[in-house]
Design an enzyme around this catalytic site. Structure first.
Site, PDB file in Angstrom:
ATOM      1  N   ARG A   1       0.829  -1.205   0.000  1.00 15.64           N
ATOM      2  CA  ARG A   1       0.000   0.000   0.000  1.00 15.64           C
ATOM      3  C   ARG A   1       0.862   1.253   0.000  1.00 15.64           C
ATOM      4  O   ARG A   1       1.871   1.324   0.700  1.00 15.64           O
ATOM      5  CB  ARG A   1      -0.921   0.028   1.222  1.00 15.64           C
ATOM      6  CG  ARG A   1      -1.921  -1.114   1.239  1.00 15.64           C
ATOM      7  CD  ARG A   1      -2.873  -1.023   2.393  1.00 15.64           C
ATOM      8  NE  ARG A   1      -3.659  -2.245   2.516  1.00 15.64           N
ATOM      9  CZ  ARG A   1      -4.514  -2.489   3.504  1.00 15.64           C
ATOM     10  NH1 ARG A   1      -4.688  -1.589   4.457  1.00 15.64           N
ATOM     11  NH2 ARG A   1      -5.184  -3.628   3.535  1.00 15.64           N
TER      12      ARG A   1
ATOM     13  N   ARG B   1       2.780   0.872  10.301  1.00 12.97           N
ATOM     14  CA  ARG B   1       2.286   1.426   9.033  1.00 12.97           C
ATOM     15  C   ARG B   1       3.383   1.303   7.984  1.00 12.97           C
ATOM     16  O   ARG B   1       4.256   2.153   7.871  1.00 12.97           O
ATOM     17  CB  ARG B   1       1.854   2.880   9.221  1.00 12.97           C
ATOM     18  CG  ARG B   1       0.974   3.413   8.096  1.00 12.97           C
ATOM     19  CD  ARG B   1       0.492   4.813   8.407  1.00 12.97           C
ATOM     20  NE  ARG B   1      -0.410   4.831   9.528  1.00 12.97           N
ATOM     21  CZ  ARG B   1      -1.714   4.553   9.468  1.00 12.97           C
ATOM     22  NH1 ARG B   1      -2.261   4.230   8.315  1.00 12.97           N
ATOM     23  NH2 ARG B   1      -2.466   4.596  10.541  1.00 12.97           N
TER      24      ARG B   1
ATOM     25  N   SER C   1     -10.029  -5.394  10.599  1.00 11.71           N
ATOM     26  CA  SER C   1     -11.341  -4.807  10.299  1.00 11.71           C
ATOM     27  C   SER C   1     -12.192  -5.903   9.677  1.00 11.71           C
ATOM     28  O   SER C   1     -11.782  -6.513   8.681  1.00 11.71           O
ATOM     29  CB  SER C   1     -11.219  -3.637   9.319  1.00 11.71           C
ATOM     30  OG  SER C   1     -10.725  -2.493   9.956  1.00 11.71           O
TER      31      SER C   1
ATOM     32  N   ARG D   1       1.629  -6.349  12.840  1.00  7.37           N
ATOM     33  CA  ARG D   1       1.103  -5.715  14.048  1.00  7.37           C
ATOM     34  C   ARG D   1       0.983  -6.725  15.182  1.00  7.37           C
ATOM     35  O   ARG D   1       1.130  -6.365  16.357  1.00  7.37           O
ATOM     36  CB  ARG D   1      -0.245  -5.048  13.750  1.00  7.37           C
ATOM     37  CG  ARG D   1      -0.114  -3.884  12.783  1.00  7.37           C
ATOM     38  CD  ARG D   1      -1.396  -3.083  12.624  1.00  7.37           C
ATOM     39  NE  ARG D   1      -1.173  -1.945  11.718  1.00  7.37           N
ATOM     40  CZ  ARG D   1      -1.975  -0.902  11.617  1.00  7.37           C
ATOM     41  NH1 ARG D   1      -3.069  -0.834  12.366  1.00  7.37           N
ATOM     42  NH2 ARG D   1      -1.701   0.082  10.780  1.00  7.37           N
TER      43      ARG D   1
END
Length: 420
Positions: free
Chosen positions: A260, A275, A350, A388
């Site tokens: 990303r 990130r 998510s 993470r």
């Protein structure tokens, strides 16, 4: 993508739903363009009918050796008018398509109303935040101390926001991936190992394109993109297919590296592995009947939580508010793990129900018991973000003597019980 007829027939409802998202998108033009398109088609069909009738009359007049120059001229004029209408309709349809592609999904009524992440609502917790009787280190300091995470080497060979994992750091990352895949396959998910590159149709099907193109890595000279998440290749496994209702729900889990651009995140979480431009993730994807999807969202979230429960990591589940839910999602639960270095919970998964939003874009359908073909509902969630998880273990399992205890469930994969 929403259904055009639904939007036109329920324009005020759609506007209300967009307002709940705090979206400034004006969809009034959609109804205007759709009406213009309908009128154009009706007029065009009428002219074609008149042209065909004139053509038959001309043929008859020629057989009877009657003069028909005026009728031929009239027929040609109608043909030119039809061409003009076709061109106008093409412009209308292009603009209509452009608008429909950027309208987000309708938020479910169960979502809390809010403007941003501050208005998300906590649903439940597992364990309490970790307490220490010493000054704990951040995972990037632990990584440097033991030589298991090296951003400097990664910056040399690639650039910022990459890491090289060494030794037990690399083994820990790999152990976490294996734990996740073994856990999810034992719970009824079929493991797949998809390509890490996808074509433009796949990116469109799951909603990454065209809205989020600036955040994606396109491969120059090809139609390919590096996957931002396994959601993209796995959801597109059934693009342009009609599934058997007896096979639903279909559950897949997949490991991929993810890529990303992190557009718009300058200055956020710049240290450590939270990130990154490249990171590892295990994704859960479901295809369900419409009447199953909300129950499947709850179970999907529970299945992602199970990994953190096995690892004994403190976390909480929050329901995203209307202003924070993603573009294609109708409802999302975020799972947030406790990170001592931030002194707060950090998103690690998510879990979202897209209802028929992705299925309409990717043309994924099923044949129901009544023989009718309908759109499936698609769901996906991280099960979990691997980097993470690594960071959370390093921070939450550190000891006063500087060592890091390996969670018991990972020891068979690691072959050691401590780092350091």
């Amino acid at each position: 993508m929403l259904d055009l007829r639904f939007v036109c027939d329920n324009i005020e409802l759609v506007k209300e739903k967009l307002a709940k998202r705090n979206s400034s998108l004006d969809i009034s033009e959609v109804a205007t363009l759709a009406d213009a398109r309908r009128k154009n088609i009706r007029l065009c069909e009428s002219l074609k009918a008149e042209k065909n009738k004139a053509s038959e009359s001309i043929a008859q007049m020629k057989r009877n050796k009657q003069p028909c120059d005026d009728l031929i001229a009239e027929m040609k004029a109608k043909g030119e008018e039809i061409k003009k209408l076709d061109a106008e309709r093409a412009e209308i349809e292009a603009r209509l398509t452009e608008l429909m592609y950027v309208i987000p999904n309708l938020v479910d009524d169960s979502l809390p109303y809010g403007k941003d992440s501050d208005d998300n609502v906590e649903v439940r917790r597992f364990m309490e935040p970790t307490k220490f009787d010493f000054e704990p280190l951040a995972h990037w300091d632990i990584g440097e101390k033991y030589g298991i995470l090296d951003p400097k080497q990664a910056a040399k060979i690639t650039g910022a926001r990459f890491h090289v994992y060494h030794g037990l750091g690399a083994r820990l990352e790999r152990a976490i991936v294996n734990l996740m895949l073994d856990t999810h396959t034992a719970n009824g998910y079929e493991e797949v190992f998809p390509p890490f590159m996808v074509n433009r149709d796949s990116m469109f099907g799951t909603g990454q394109l065209p809205k989020f193109e600036e955040d994606m890595y396109a491969i120059k000279g090809t139609d390919y993109y590096l996957v931002p998440t396994a959601e993209v290749p796995v959801t597109n496994l059934h693009r342009d297919e009609i599934l058997n209702v007896k096979d639903l729900p279909i559950r897949y889990c997949a490991y991929t590296a993810c890529f990303r651009g992190e557009a718009g995140s300058a200055g956020r979480d710049t240290r450590g592995v939270i990130r990154q431009h490249q990171f590892n993730k295990v994704e859960l994807v479901k295809f369900t009947r419409p009447d199953q999807s909300w129950d499947e969202l709850e179970s999907l979230t529970n299945e992602a939580e199970l990994i953190l429960q096995k690892l004994r990591l403190p976390y909480r589940v929050v329901c995203l508010c209307t202003g924070d839910v993603g573009f294609g999602s109708s409802k999302t639960y975020d799972i947030e793990v406790w990170m001592p270095s931030y002194n707060r919970y950090v998103e690690i998964s998510s879990c979202s129900n897209y209802i028929d939003f992705q299925a309409r874009r990717a043309n994924i359908r099923f044949r129901d018991t009544d023989g009718k073909v309908k759109l499936v509902h698609t769901l996906n969630g991280s099960g979990l973000a691997v980097g993470r998880t690594t960071a959370a273990i390093l921070e939450n399992y550190q000891n006063a003597d500087g060592t890091i205890t390996i969670p018991e469930v990972l020891r068979p994969y690691m072959g050691v019980d401590k780092i350091g």
